[in-house]
Each structure stands twice: as C-alpha cells, then as structure tokens.
Write a protein that holds these residues in place. Structure first.
Motif, short mmCIF file in Angstrom:
data_model
loop_
_atom_site.label_atom_id
_atom_site.label_comp_id
_atom_site.label_asym_id
_atom_site.label_seq_id
_atom_site.Cartn_x
_atom_site.Cartn_y
_atom_site.Cartn_z
N MET A 1 1.33 -1.64 0.15
CA MET A 1 0.03 0.16 0.24
C MET A 1 0.99 1.21 -0.07
SD MET A 1 -3.09 1.23 0.54
CE MET A 1 -3.70 3.03 0.89
N ALA A 2 1.82 0.89 1.25
CA ALA A 2 2.89 2.55 0.75
C ALA A 2 3.57 2.80 -0.39
CB ALA A 2 3.64 2.10 2.24
N GLU A 3 4.20 1.94 -0.59
CA GLU A 3 4.85 1.71 -1.58
C GLU A 3 3.53 1.66 -3.01
OE1 GLU A 3 8.17 0.84 -2.30
OE2 GLU A 3 7.76 0.48 0.26
N TRP A 4 2.72 1.26 -3.13
CA TRP A 4 1.40 1.84 -4.79
C TRP A 4 1.54 3.26 -4.51
CZ3 TRP A 4 -2.67 4.25 -4.57
CH2 TRP A 4 -3.59 4.19 -6.36
N LEU A 5 1.41 3.60 -2.88
CA LEU A 5 0.60 5.28 -2.73
C LEU A 5 2.50 6.45 -2.98
CD1 LEU A 5 -0.72 5.62 0.67
CD2 LEU A 5 -1.38 6.54 -1.55
N ALA A 6 3.54 5.55 -2.85
CA ALA A 6 4.43 6.52 -3.27
C ALA A 6 5.15 7.14 -4.47
CB ALA A 6 5.66 6.14 -2.84
N ALA A 7 4.36 5.35 -4.78
CA ALA A 7 4.81 5.43 -7.08
C ALA A 7 3.44 6.06 -7.66
CB ALA A 7 4.71 3.79 -6.80
N HIS A 8 2.32 6.27 -7.13
CA HIS A 8 1.37 7.09 -7.51
C HIS A 8 1.40 8.46 -7.14
CE1 HIS A 8 0.99 2.80 -9.32
NE2 HIS A 8 0.53 3.72 -10.58
N THR A 9 2.32 8.60 -6.48
CA THR A 9 1.70 10.11 -4.93
C THR A 9 1.77 11.56 -6.55
OG1 THR A 9 2.69 9.96 -3.52
CG2 THR A 9 2.28 11.81 -4.09
N LYS A 10 2.48 11.57 -7.66
CA LYS A 10 2.35 12.43 -8.13
C LYS A 10 1.36 12.52 -9.03
CE LYS A 10 5.31 15.76 -11.63
NZ LYS A 10 6.30 15.49 -12.29
N THR A 11 0.71 11.40 -10.04
CA THR A 11 -0.16 11.18 -10.75
C THR A 11 -1.51 11.79 -9.35
OG1 THR A 11 1.00 9.77 -11.46
CG2 THR A 11 -1.33 9.95 -12.51
N LEU A 12 -2.07 10.86 -8.41
CA LEU A 12 -3.17 11.27 -7.59
C LEU A 12 -2.93 12.93 -7.37
CD1 LEU A 12 -2.77 8.86 -5.24
CD2 LEU A 12 -4.90 8.54 -6.93
N SER A 13 -1.75 13.42 -7.61
CA SER A 13 -1.79 14.87 -6.57
C SER A 13 -2.22 15.79 -8.24
CB SER A 13 -0.22 15.00 -7.05
OG SER A 13 -0.14 15.01 -5.13
N LEU A 14 -1.88 15.49 -9.16
CA LEU A 14 -2.83 15.80 -10.62
C LEU A 14 -3.74 15.84 -10.97
CD1 LEU A 14 0.25 15.00 -13.55
CD2 LEU A 14 -0.48 17.16 -12.66
N TRP A 15 -4.73 14.67 -10.36
CA TRP A 15 -5.78 14.50 -10.96
C TRP A 15 -6.82 15.27 -9.70
CZ3 TRP A 15 -8.80 12.29 -15.05
CH2 TRP A 15 -7.92 11.91 -15.49
N CYS A 16 -6.35 14.99 -8.47
CA CYS A 16 -6.73 15.41 -7.02
C CYS A 16 -6.67 17.23 -7.62
CB CYS A 16 -6.17 15.37 -5.54
SG CYS A 16 -6.59 14.04 -4.91
N GLY A 17 -5.61 17.76 -8.14
CA GLY A 17 -5.58 19.18 -8.36
C GLY A 17 -6.92 19.71 -9.29
N ALA A 18 -6.38 18.65 -10.63
CA ALA A 18 -7.93 18.32 -11.74
C ALA A 18 -9.44 18.93 -11.19
CB ALA A 18 -7.75 18.24 -12.33
N LEU A 19 -9.44 18.48 -10.09
CA LEU A 19 -10.57 18.41 -9.73
C LEU A 19 -11.23 19.35 -8.87
CD1 LEU A 19 -13.74 15.71 -9.30
CD2 LEU A 19 -12.15 15.29 -7.42
N ALA A 20 -9.80 19.58 -7.70
CA ALA A 20 -10.47 20.76 -7.19
C ALA A 20 -10.43 21.86 -7.99
CB ALA A 20 -9.24 21.13 -6.05
N THR A 21 -9.87 22.02 -9.24
CA THR A 21 -9.67 23.55 -9.82
C THR A 21 -10.87 23.68 -10.79
OG1 THR A 21 -7.26 23.23 -10.52
CG2 THR A 21 -8.74 24.35 -12.30
N PHE A 22 -12.16 22.16 -10.97
CA PHE A 22 -13.14 22.32 -11.69
C PHE A 22 -14.33 22.33 -10.79
CE2 PHE A 22 -10.96 19.20 -15.23
CZ PHE A 22 -10.73 20.26 -16.08
N ALA A 23 -14.22 21.98 -9.86
CA ALA A 23 -15.05 22.19 -8.25
C ALA A 23 -15.10 23.74 -8.31
CB ALA A 23 -14.61 21.18 -7.72
#
Lengths: 286, 277, 253
Positions: C1-23
């Motif tokens: 879980m920790a490894e997966w999160l660490a590997a995908h942090t950047k992608t997750l941040s980008l998607w969350c950022g886009a979601l927040a911007t559109f919201a």
C-alpha cells in the motif's frame, strides 16, 4: 437594436469561455521567446545580486502562498537559480504556512538540477509567524538568536551555509517576494538602518506603488510580477528556454488586448444605447 | 540585578526542572487570576499602561542613541534584547493561531450536531482538517517506516493536489470578475475616467511583450522612438505615476503617524476601543 | 500500500488538483453543491495544515524542545501569555485578551517614529530634484518639472486643513485630481495584469500538467466510461438547472 447594443446583453459565461480560450493558445504553444525589453529595475536587481560578496548570505523573504503562486513562484525560481548559478549562499524565510512548503520544493528542485546541496549552498528557515517588525529588527542584531534552527530543527550554527552568519554585517542583500505591503517593514527596520540592498518582487497589483521607493533608492531593484520574472530569466541566460514565465508573458499579452477590446466594445455599446434611449425619450440606462 | 537574571536563566534538569516549571505555571496562573479579579474601573488603565509600555520599548530604542546610555562600550541595552523580543512575540503569536481554528470548530461542530442543511459540508471540514493534520504528524513522528511513508504520500496528495490547487483557484476567480466588469461596468462617463482608462490601456500594453511589437515599426532611437508604446507606458509609470504615488504616500505618512500616536496613547475611539471592559 | 501510494503520488496529486480546480470554477456557471463541498474541504485543509506547520516549524523547535529537552523552563511564561488570547471566549473575562492585544498594538505603534524616519525622510529627500545643472539634460529638466507639478497639485488635492476657497488652490487641486487619475490608471492596469496571471497559472496547470496525464489515461476503458458518465451527469444537472430557471423566470417575463 444593432450588433453592439445586442452585445450588451451577452451572457457573462460566454465572456469567461472566451478569456479562457484566448489565454489557452499561448500556453499550449509554450513559446520560448522571452520579452524583448528588460526594464531598468529588473536589470538593477540582477546587478545588485551579482555584486553580493561570496562571504555574505542573501535572505530570500517569501510572503507568498498558493494564492499568488502564478506570479511569485517564477520570481522566486529565477532568483534562486541565479544565486545557485553564481555560487552565492542564501536562506529562504517564509511568512506563509503553505508558501513554506512550496518555496522549499522549488529550491530543492533547482538545487538538485544544478548539483548544489542543501546546507552548503542554501538553507530553508521554515515558516515564521508573528509580527514581522519584531523578527526583522531582531535579525539585524543577531541572526542566530532569532532563527536558531532550520525547517528541520537543525541548529543554524551546525549548518555550513549559516554557521558564520552573525548579524546584518554578514547579509549581502534581501529579496522580498510578496503579494502584500510588507516591503515597508524591511525598508524601515533593516535595509535603511543597516544599509543593506533590497530587491522587491511584488505581484503586479503592488508594483505601481513601488516606483517612489525605486526613485529614492530605498529599493535597489524590482521584478514586476511574472513579466519581471520572464525579464530576469533573459538576464540569467534562459532566453531560449520554454519556461512558464515566457508563456505567461505572451498569454498576458493576449489577455490584455482582449480586456482592452472588451472595454472599448462595452463603452461603444453603452454610448449607442444611451443615444437611442435619448432619441426614443426613454429612461437612461446605467 | 544581573545575578538574579542569570539565576533565572540557568537551564534546569530532573526534579529541579519539574519544580521550576510548576512554580512558573503557578505564578503565571496567579497573575491571570489577579487580572480576572481586577475591578472594572481599573481595567482600561491596565490595557492602556501595557500598550504604552510596549510602545515605549521601540520608541526609546529608536529615539535614545547608544552614546546617551551610561554603558561601556556605548550601546543601547534595549537594542540588545531585540532577538529575545522577536522569539517571544513569535511564540506568543503562534498560540493565537488556534483562535481561528477554535471558531471553526464551534461553527462546524454545531452544524454537524444539528444535522441541518448542508451538514455534510461541515463533516467534510472535520475530515479534511484531521486528515492533513494526522498525515503531517504521522510522517514526522511515526516509528513504523511503512506508516511514515504512506503518511508522507497522503500528505503530499492533500497538500499539492488539493490544498494548493484550491487556494490558487479561489484567488484566480477574480480574473473572471475583472473580465465581466471590463465589459459591463467600466464606463467612460467623464474626462477623468477617460484619462484613467487611457493611462491604464497604455500601461497594460507597455508591460507585456506585445506592446513592444505593436510599435516595432518605429525607430529604436531618436525623437520618434519616444512614441513607442513601451516607452510611453514606462515613462507614465516612472514619472507621473511615481509622483502621484509619492503624494499619496505622504498623505498616508501623516495619517499613520497620527494613528500610531492615538493607539499608543490609547486616545483612539471607536467600537473596539470604547467598549465597556 | 505504502509503496503503491509513493509510486503514484504525483499522478494522484495531478488528478486531485484538476478535480479541485474544476470544482471551484463550477461556481462561475452557478452556485452548486459540488463547489460548496470543496469550499469546506479547502477551509478544513487550510486550518489543519496551519496547525501542523505552526507546531512542527515553530512551537516544537523554538518552544517545546528548548523548554522540555534543554531545561529552559522560562518558556512556560510564553504559554501563559499566549493563553490570554483565549479569554476572548469568556464573556466575563474577555477583557484579559485586551491586555495581550494591547501589547502587540503598542509594540507596533511604538515603531511609528522609526517608520517615519526610515521610510518617509528619504522620500522627502528624493523629492528635491534639480531642474537645471551641468549634468542635467533637457529631458531630465522636463521630468523634474512634471514631477513637481504632479506632486504639489496632488498633495493640494489631499490637503483638507483649510478650505479650498482660493481659485489658485481650487485649480491646483483640480489638476491634482487629474494627475492622480494617471496613478490610478497605472494601479488598474497592474491589477488586471496580476489577476490575469493568477488565472493563467491555473490554466497552465490544466493544459500543461494535468492534460498530458489525462491523455495517457484515455487509453483505459475504465477511464473512458468514467468520463462519459461524468459528462452525462453534468449535462443532466445543467438541463435540470435550466428547467428550474425557466420555471422561475418564464420567457414571457
């Protein structure tokens, strides 16, 4: 009702979509060409930092956070890059909770890109709350006693870059990067009394009010918003790189022309509708 | 005097530390209790005295030169304690930051408890508050490496993904209102408004790269070069604008000096200052 | 879980950022629940981050550690002083918080002499501009005259200590108002530039940071389905909003 009068009733959401489209074009193209003109105050800022002796440190005081990141981050990055390139040590002092993290990430990224090291070439002093005047006054007397530790809680006396910094005598310049009127605190409590050069990097909103201070010599240079950052990039040899600041400068060009056209159209429509109402003997709008 | 100060400043460890800490707490609480039991007629005097003495510190620090103090080598003792004042004010100020949080907890706690309209928004407030606080503390203090790493990733997503984007987008909304206002509200109804708009338009063009392109057909040097948009705009900024801003600054200077004196001497009037204590 | 999160942090941040911007931008269309929810998330994250940073970068290294680990017990007095702010929540003892506010207001007011001396004296000095001289060009002379004219007339406009009865003062003040308009025009132009830059920053994030990730994600069937569903949801919501609006404001009205 002619076209101009009809345009008066246009939905605001159409205008929003239009401005987004106008700005998106240069951003998608990402031009590398930087502004042809470099203002005198930007050149002075560059020359002031060039002259900082190697045994002195530069304070980069960041008051900005994500709210004005689009303007202040390119300024911060350009200044950091310049200082790292010429081997001048610096400390980053953040007055904003969120900005503390952002400025650390920016400096880390540029420093690893240029092969520089945290602690030797630069130090981040973390977030500093509280009345600015007290901290700036104290800083002139004793740098170590006011800040004590860096953002990781490590003693400044044990970090090579800050080990020998005593007080104002070891500070070569201050760069204030801010979206608010905080520069007066640096002028009054540090730079004027101790005769240390001060570079001002405001958001564009603040810039018009800074010219009296540039004229009096209380400010040694200024980077006006993202345009100032793009001009500074030209001076540090990035004029052919596809940077955000360059793209933003061209996007701003489109936005400004669009706004001017809107003001002209709006006023023409207003004048026409006023004339036709007068002719019809009706009530004047607006 | 200095020996007493030195005795106080000595760090204490073990049981001595516990005794001194508790003693200091008792003294602090006693002072607070004394303050709370002060009769109403003395309260304004106490606030005015504290305000005056605090102001006196910086006023004397500036007004009395080091040579006038009977010290060798000549120095201003008030300047010597400036680093201590800086640290102390910074820490006291940090305690105040929880004031806002406390208010938010009261408002949203009430909304969640009552289950009123939009209560889920208040619940989202609490979830996001504790999520970022918990992730931040766990990434710094968790002993378990896996937990610390996962917390760091969550913290980054919450900070870089949500928080910075939300903050930046909120601020950027103003751009849309400016666009709307440019079309609907900026009406040139007088000569003054026309002058302001003309100055604004020239400066807006002069500041951006396209300004230099518009009049690029004009020569770079000579008399005609003065008609280039970027030159006119820059001259407007550095000459007429500079003079006008300085005049405004002089007005502010006199006003702020008067305001400073009124606050320092507790002469200021208004809702906050006149309230019965 | 920790490894997966660490590997995908950047992608997750980008998607969350886009979601927040559109919201947040959804409020430009109309006030809606999506916007309200993200507004509250923003307040919660801001407050939580504030507490975390204040503890980890200020109180822990500069107050708690010196006090507890180095035996500097005197720092407990700072907590006592800091606690005075919280008396504002007590109706009976709210005045105690005035003492600590008074302290900070006093400190700030005490700096007025230095402010005036360090900020405005050099400004006054710089206002003494030579009009003629050996090293003064004709253009410098023109600029100096323009400077004096604007400074004096603008100050006359702000000067209310006597009534503007004399025609000379009236004319000067009127000219001052005109010159001030140039200053306000400069502020307005700069404000437009600043505010537009903030929007450019967000659009740059969407166009240059998030969009390339979205294009990569488009090759997955799951993502395509999610996008189609989201578009349908937005259209339905928009249609319902329009219908509700036409009921409130019928076309004949």
């Amino acid at each position: 009702m002619n076209v101009l009068e009809k345009l008066q009733t246009i939905d605001r959401r159409v205008l929003y979509l239009l401005i987004a489209a106008v700005i998106a074009v240069p951003l998608l193209q990402r031009p590398s060409r930087h502004p042809r003109i470099v203002f005198a105050e930007v050149r002075n800022a560059y020359e002031t930092l060039q002259k900082v002796p190697k045994n002195k440190i530069v304070i980069i005081s960041c008051v900005w956070g994500p709210g004005t990141r689009a303007e202040n981050e390119p300024q911060t990055r350009a200044i950091i890059r310049h200082l790292l390139m010429q081997g001048t040590r610096f400390v980053i002092l953040s007055w904003d909770q969120l900005g503390s993290q952002l400025t650390y990430e920016d400096a880390s990224e540029i420093s690893s890109e240029l092969g520089k090291r945290y602690g030797t070439d630069w130090v981040h002093l973390g977030y500093n709350p509280g009345p600015m005047y007290a901290i700036i006054r104290g800083l002139g007397k004793s740098f170590q006693e006011v800040f004590k530790v860096d953002r990781f809680g490590k003693k400044l006396r044990s970090i090579p870059a800050t080990r020998n910094v005593r007080d104002y005598r070891d500070i070569g310049a201050v760069v204030e990067i801010t979206p608010s009127g905080t520069v007066a605190s640096w002028i009054a409590y540090f730079n004027q009394p101790f005769d240390v050069p001060l570079i001002f990097c405001p958001t564009a909103v603040m810039s018009a009010e800074a010219y009296p201070y540039l004229d009096s010599g209380q400010l040694d240079g200024m980077l006006n918003g993202v345009i100032g950052a793009a001009q500074y990039e030209t001076l540090i040899g990035m004029e052919n790189e596809r940077t955000y600041a360059a793209a933003a400068a061209w996007a701003l060009s489109c936005a400004h022309i669009f706004i001017i056209v809107l003001i002209v159209l709006g006023n023409l429509g207003y004048a026409l509708s006023k004339r036709s109402t007068r002719r019809g003997g009706g009530k004047t709008i607006g | 005097m200095s020996s007493v100060w030195n005795w106080i400043a000595i760090p204490r460890h073990g049981w001595q530390f516990a005794v001194f800490l508790c003693g200091a707490l008792v003294i602090g609480c006693a002072v607070l209790m004394l303050l709370t039991s002060t009769p109403p007629r003395y309260r304004k005097t106490i606030v005015a005295a504290v305000t005056f003495l605090a102001g006196l510190y910086y006023a004397l620090e500036f007004l009395i030169p080091p040579a006038l103090w009977p010290l060798k080598p000549p120095r201003n003792p008030l300047s010597e304690v400036q680093p201590l004042v800086a640290t102390l004010t910074q820490i006291i100020w940090s305690f105040a930051l929880l004031l806002g949080v406390w208010n938010l907890f009261l408002i949203h706690g009430r909304a969640v408890a009552k289950h009123g309209r939009g209560w889920y928004n208040s619940a989202a407030f609490f979830i996001s508050f504790f999520a970022i606080l918990g992730a931040g503390l766990l990434k710094d203090y968790a002993k378990n490496a896996g937990l610390s790493k996962a917390s760091e990733s969550i913290f980054t997503v919450l900070f870089s993904g949500f928080l910075t984007s939300l903050d930046a987008t909120m601020f950027s909304l103003i751009a849309f209102y400016i666009v709307s206002a440019a079309y609907r509200a900026f009406r040139v109804k007088s000569l003054e408004a026309a002058l302001m708009m003309a100055a604004a338009a020239i400066i807006m063009l002069a500041l951006v790269p396209v300004g230099a392109e518009i009049t690029n057909w004009l020569p770079q040097a000579g008399l005609l070069s003065a008609l280039r948009v970027e030159r006119i705009g820059y001259w407007l900024l550095t000459s007429p604008n500079m003079a006008a801003q300085r005049a405004i600054a002089f007005g502010i200077a006199v006003g702020s000096l008067a305001m400073g004196l009124r606050i320092w001497l507790s002469l200021e009037r208004g809702n906050f200052f006149d309230r019965q204590l | 879980m920790a490894e997966w999160l660490a590997a995908h942090t950047k992608t997750l941040s980008l998607w969350c950022g886009a979601l927040a911007t559109f919201a947040i931008y959804s409020v430009l269309y109309a006030e809606n629940r999506f916007y309200r929810l993200f507004e509250h998330i923003f307040i919660g994250l801001s407050a939580g981050f504030g507490v975390y940073v204040t503890w980890s970068q200020v109180l822990a290294p500069k107050w708690w550690q010196p006090m507890v680990h180095k035996g500097q017990w005197q720092w407990i007095f700072a907590a006592v002083l800091g606690s005075m702010f919280y008396f504002m929540y007590s109706k009976k003892h709210a005045w105690v918080s005035r003492v600590i506010f008074g302290l900070f207001m006093g400190l700030s007011a005490g700096l007025m002499f230095r402010d005036f001396y360090e900020i405005y004296f050099p400004q006054m000095g710089a206002s003494m501009k030579p009009i003629v001289g050996n090293s003064i060009s004709w253009w410098d002379s023109v600029n100096a005259i323009v400077f004096y004219a604007i400074l004096i007339s603008s100050m006359a406009y702000f000067f209310f200590s006597f009534e503007h009865d004399s025609p000379v003062v009236q004319k000067t003040a009127a000219a001052g108002r005109w010159f001030l308009m140039i200053g306000f025009g400069a502020i307005f132009g700069a404000t437009v530039m600043g505010r537009m830059t903030l929007f450019i920053g967000r659009l740059n994030f969407l166009v240059n940071d998030w969009w390339p990730t979205a294009r990569v994600a488009w090759q997955y069937r799951f993502f395509q389905t999610a996008v189609v569903l989201a578009v349908i949801a937005v259209l339905v919501q928009g249609f319902r909003a329009l219908k509700a609006r036409s009921k409130t404001f019928p076309p004949s009205a």
